[in-house]
Design a protein around this motif. Structure first.
Motif, PDB file in Angstrom:
ATOM      1  N   ILE A 133      -9.294  74.395 -90.927  1.00  0.00           N
ATOM      2  CA  ILE A 133      -9.929  73.352 -90.119  1.00  0.00           C
ATOM      3  C   ILE A 133     -11.290  72.991 -90.716  1.00  0.00           C
ATOM      4  O   ILE A 133     -11.628  71.813 -90.882  1.00  0.00           O
ATOM      5  N   ASN A 134     -12.051  73.994 -91.059  1.00  0.00           N
ATOM      6  CA  ASN A 134     -13.396  73.744 -91.564  1.00  0.00           C
ATOM      7  C   ASN A 134     -13.401  73.340 -93.030  1.00  0.00           C
ATOM      8  O   ASN A 134     -14.325  72.657 -93.488  1.00  0.00           O
ATOM      9  N   PHE A 135     -12.369  73.720 -93.773  1.00  0.00           N
ATOM     10  CA  PHE A 135     -12.215  73.215 -95.136  1.00  0.00           C
ATOM     11  C   PHE A 135     -12.021  71.699 -95.116  1.00  0.00           C
ATOM     12  O   PHE A 135     -12.692  70.955 -95.832  1.00  0.00           O
ATOM     13  N   TYR A 136     -11.102  71.223 -94.271  1.00  0.00           N
ATOM     14  CA  TYR A 136     -10.879  69.783 -94.153  1.00  0.00           C
ATOM     15  C   TYR A 136     -12.100  69.076 -93.562  1.00  0.00           C
ATOM     16  O   TYR A 136     -12.469  67.977 -93.999  1.00  0.00           O
ATOM     17  N   ALA A 137     -12.734  69.697 -92.561  1.00  0.00           N
ATOM     18  CA  ALA A 137     -13.876  69.061 -91.905  1.00  0.00           C
ATOM     19  C   ALA A 137     -15.008  68.811 -92.884  1.00  0.00           C
ATOM     20  O   ALA A 137     -15.652  67.750 -92.846  1.00  0.00           O
ATOM     21  N   PRO A 208       9.742  78.687 -96.979  1.00  0.00           N
ATOM     22  CA  PRO A 208      10.234  78.620 -98.357  1.00  0.00           C
ATOM     23  C   PRO A 208       9.248  77.923 -99.268  1.00  0.00           C
ATOM     24  O   PRO A 208       8.301  77.271 -98.809  1.00  0.00           O
ATOM     25  N   PRO A 209       9.468  78.015-100.598  1.00  0.00           N
ATOM     26  CA  PRO A 209       8.529  77.417-101.555  1.00  0.00           C
ATOM     27  C   PRO A 209       8.295  75.932-101.331  1.00  0.00           C
ATOM     28  O   PRO A 209       7.203  75.439-101.602  1.00  0.00           O
ATOM     29  N   VAL A 210       9.310  75.198-100.842  1.00  0.00           N
ATOM     30  CA  VAL A 210       9.112  73.765-100.628  1.00  0.00           C
ATOM     31  C   VAL A 210       8.039  73.525 -99.570  1.00  0.00           C
ATOM     32  O   VAL A 210       7.267  72.573 -99.646  1.00  0.00           O
ATOM     33  N   GLY A 211       7.972  74.416 -98.564  1.00  0.00           N
ATOM     34  CA  GLY A 211       6.929  74.297 -97.552  1.00  0.00           C
ATOM     35  C   GLY A 211       5.558  74.580 -98.127  1.00  0.00           C
ATOM     36  O   GLY A 211       4.572  73.912 -97.787  1.00  0.00           O
ATOM     37  N   ARG A 212       5.468  75.564 -99.003  1.00  0.00           N
ATOM     38  CA  ARG A 212       4.204  75.874 -99.653  1.00  0.00           C
ATOM     39  C   ARG A 212       3.748  74.712-100.528  1.00  0.00           C
ATOM     40  O   ARG A 212       2.569  74.368-100.571  1.00  0.00           O
ATOM     41  N   THR A 213       4.689  74.084-101.221  1.00  0.00           N
ATOM     42  CA  THR A 213       4.355  72.929-102.056  1.00  0.00           C
ATOM     43  C   THR A 213       3.864  71.767-101.214  1.00  0.00           C
ATOM     44  O   THR A 213       2.891  71.091-101.560  1.00  0.00           O
ATOM     45  N   ALA A 214       4.516  71.525-100.064  1.00  0.00           N
ATOM     46  CA  ALA A 214       4.100  70.428 -99.181  1.00  0.00           C
ATOM     47  C   ALA A 214       2.701  70.685 -98.620  1.00  0.00           C
ATOM     48  O   ALA A 214       1.882  69.760 -98.530  1.00  0.00           O
ATOM     49  N   LEU A 215       2.416  71.928 -98.252  1.00  0.00           N
ATOM     50  CA  LEU A 215       1.101  72.259 -97.709  1.00  0.00           C
ATOM     51  C   LEU A 215       0.016  72.090 -98.769  1.00  0.00           C
ATOM     52  O   LEU A 215      -1.073  71.576 -98.492  1.00  0.00           O
ATOM     53  N   ARG A 216       0.330  72.497 -99.990  1.00  0.00           N
ATOM     54  CA  ARG A 216      -0.627  72.301-101.075  1.00  0.00           C
ATOM     55  C   ARG A 216      -0.868  70.821-101.337  1.00  0.00           C
ATOM     56  O   ARG A 216      -1.987  70.402-101.639  1.00  0.00           O
ATOM     57  N   GLY A 217       0.195  70.016-101.234  1.00  0.00           N
ATOM     58  CA  GLY A 217       0.036  68.581-101.407  1.00  0.00           C
ATOM     59  C   GLY A 217      -0.871  67.981-100.347  1.00  0.00           C
ATOM     60  O   GLY A 217      -1.711  67.115-100.647  1.00  0.00           O
ATOM     61  N   LEU A 218      -0.731  68.441 -99.095  1.00  0.00           N
ATOM     62  CA  LEU A 218      -1.594  67.972 -98.013  1.00  0.00           C
ATOM     63  C   LEU A 218      -3.048  68.346 -98.282  1.00  0.00           C
ATOM     64  O   LEU A 218      -3.962  67.528 -98.091  1.00  0.00           O
ATOM     65  N   GLN A 219      -3.286  69.579 -98.724  1.00  0.00           N
ATOM     66  CA  GLN A 219      -4.644  70.015 -99.024  1.00  0.00           C
ATOM     67  C   GLN A 219      -5.253  69.205-100.163  1.00  0.00           C
ATOM     68  O   GLN A 219      -6.429  68.834-100.115  1.00  0.00           O
ATOM     69  N   LEU A 220      -4.438  68.909-101.160  1.00  0.00           N
ATOM     70  CA  LEU A 220      -4.935  68.155-102.306  1.00  0.00           C
ATOM     71  C   LEU A 220      -5.320  66.732-101.912  1.00  0.00           C
ATOM     72  O   LEU A 220      -6.381  66.241-102.290  1.00  0.00           O
ATOM     73  N   VAL A 221      -4.458  66.078-101.112  1.00  0.00           N
ATOM     74  CA  VAL A 221      -4.685  64.671-100.769  1.00  0.00           C
ATOM     75  C   VAL A 221      -5.735  64.535 -99.667  1.00  0.00           C
ATOM     76  O   VAL A 221      -6.735  63.825 -99.815  1.00  0.00           O
ATOM     77  N   ALA A 222      -5.510  65.217 -98.518  1.00  0.00           N
ATOM     78  CA  ALA A 222      -6.387  65.042 -97.357  1.00  0.00           C
ATOM     79  C   ALA A 222      -7.705  65.792 -97.486  1.00  0.00           C
ATOM     80  O   ALA A 222      -8.716  65.363 -96.936  1.00  0.00           O
ATOM     81  N   GLY A 223      -7.697  66.918 -98.209  1.00  0.00           N
ATOM     82  CA  GLY A 223      -8.904  67.731 -98.292  1.00  0.00           C
ATOM     83  C   GLY A 223      -9.706  67.552 -99.554  1.00  0.00           C
ATOM     84  O   GLY A 223     -10.804  68.120 -99.670  1.00  0.00           O
ATOM     85  N   PHE A 224      -9.175  66.743-100.501  1.00  0.00           N
ATOM     86  CA  PHE A 224      -9.912  66.589-101.749  1.00  0.00           C
ATOM     87  C   PHE A 224      -9.859  65.166-102.300  1.00  0.00           C
ATOM     88  O   PHE A 224     -10.892  64.486-102.390  1.00  0.00           O
ATOM     89  N   LEU A 225      -8.675  64.685-102.661  1.00  0.00           N
ATOM     90  CA  LEU A 225      -8.581  63.401-103.366  1.00  0.00           C
ATOM     91  C   LEU A 225      -9.058  62.229-102.511  1.00  0.00           C
ATOM     92  O   LEU A 225      -9.870  61.409-102.960  1.00  0.00           O
TER      93      LEU A 225
END
Length: 368
Positions: A133-137, A208-225
């Motif tokens: 939460i605070n990473f995204y904030a 599963p790994p696909v869920g981990r990949t999706a979560l990483r994608g969310l972090q990359l887009v919403a929390g960084f890019l």
């Protein structure tokens, strides 16, 4: 982005041999038990495991102390001026709170890295969600500050001039609501799980790994890019306007906020690049080998530490770059009875309703 236990941390020689013989455990952390374990042979990377045990607890403990003290000081300075807070100061106050709450979780992850997770599944979910939460904030609030400055300077629009408290409060509520939404996977999928390969319990995702990949994608887009693109565009336009107007005082007033944005990019870019490489390896786009896995695991530990360091860096930037912030800090210390009274008496203090970190009182243009 919960601090990850390395997906390729490994076993002693006897455990490794037993693993290859029986093939009973999933290769990836967080995979379902029904996953095939023999698709890949795990690499004996004792170096990365030992590195994490030695490096992460020390780093997290240091960042916890520095981040809590620094962001506590920022919050205290801003709250001491709360009657005159502008929109940027309000966002900065929320940013300091977000950074402080993030570093509060680091001692838990230090114990997890050094020994194992001993706090149960409930605290695992709460700590993971609070961390994310605070990473995204932090990223979204920096984007809000840049957008507010962009409207004020480039379009001469004061979004928060009329009814500022209500609009700023609404914006902050939306930001925290989005962050809570982004952290829902932590409440759902995080749990304290015993890993038989390591003979230890860790706070891990159970998908599963696909869920981990999706979560990483969310972090990359919403929390960084996305926040970085907003900041880069807004400040590029702002600097272009100020350079054309030759407003040197206004350029100096922009110095701190630009430095904060650059610090955000420098701290988090290496981590996301390493995670991207790791994700490409998971997806099979990059060849997987033991040497590369070991390098990626160690790189993730080092670059994640750089990212978490950003929580401690902002207060230092305010103190060394922000003239107004230093002035208000001295005033606050004097009120608390610290031995800085004589020095403060020789320093002029501004009574105008400008920001606590501005270098100019031209609030109509900069408002910083």
């Amino acid at each position: 982005m919960v601090p990850e236990v390395s997906e390729h941390q490994v076993l002693g020689a006897s455990d490794f041999a037993s693993f290859l013989e029986n093939c009973t455990y999933p290769y990836y952390y967080g995979e379902n038990e029904s996953s095939s374990c023999c698709d890949y042979q795990p690499c004996p990377q004792d170096f990365s495991l030992n590195f994490d045990r030695a490096f992460l607890p020390v780093l997290y403990s240091l960042l916890f102390l520095l981040g809590l003290l620094g962001n506590g000081a920022v919050a205290a300075v801003l709250l001491s001026q709360r009657a005159a807070l502008c929109s940027t100061d309000t966002f900065l106050l929320h940013l300091a709170v977000a950074d402080a709450l993030l570093v509060l979780t680091l001692p838990l992850w230090a114990v997890d890295a050094a020994v194992q997770w001993v706090f149960g599944s409930g605290l695992c979910k709460v700590a993971g969600a609070l961390f994310n939460i605070n990473f995204y904030a932090g990223a979204l609030l920096l984007a809000c500050i840049s957008f507010d400055r962009y409207l004020s300077i480039v379009h001469a629009t004061q979004l928060y001039r009329r009814g500022p408290r209500a609009r700023v409060t609404l914006t902050c509520i939306v930001v925290w609501g989005l962050c809570l939404l982004f952290a829902l996977p932590d409440f759902i999928f995080l749990s304290a799980r015993h890993d038989k390969r390591l003979n230890a319990t860790h706070c891990q995702y159970n998908f599963p790994p696909v869920g981990r990949t999706a979560l990483r994608g969310l972090q990359l887009v919403a929390g960084f890019l996305l926040p970085l693109l907003v900041m880069a565009y807004c400040y590029a336009r702002i600097l272009a306007v100020l350079l054309v107007s030759r407003g040197q005082r206004r350029l100096r007033a922009m110095r701190l906020v630009v430095v904060v944005v650059v610090a955000f990019a420098l701290c988090w870019t290496p981590y996301h690049l390493v995670v991207l490489v790791d994700t490409l390896m998971d997806l099979g786009s990059l060849a997987r080998n033991c040497g590369r896995e070991s390098h990626v695991d160690v790189a993730k530990s080092i670059t994640s530490g750089m990212g978490y360091m950003h929580c401690c860096l902002n207060p230092l930037l305010y103190a060394f770059v922000g003239v107004k912030f230093r002035e208000h800090m001295w005033i606050l210390l004097m009120r608390l009875g610290c031995p800085v009274q004589r020095r403060l008496q020789r320093q002029p203090s501004s009574s105008r309703r400008d920001s606590s970190w501005s270098e100019t009182t031209e609030a109509s243009y900069v408002g910083l």
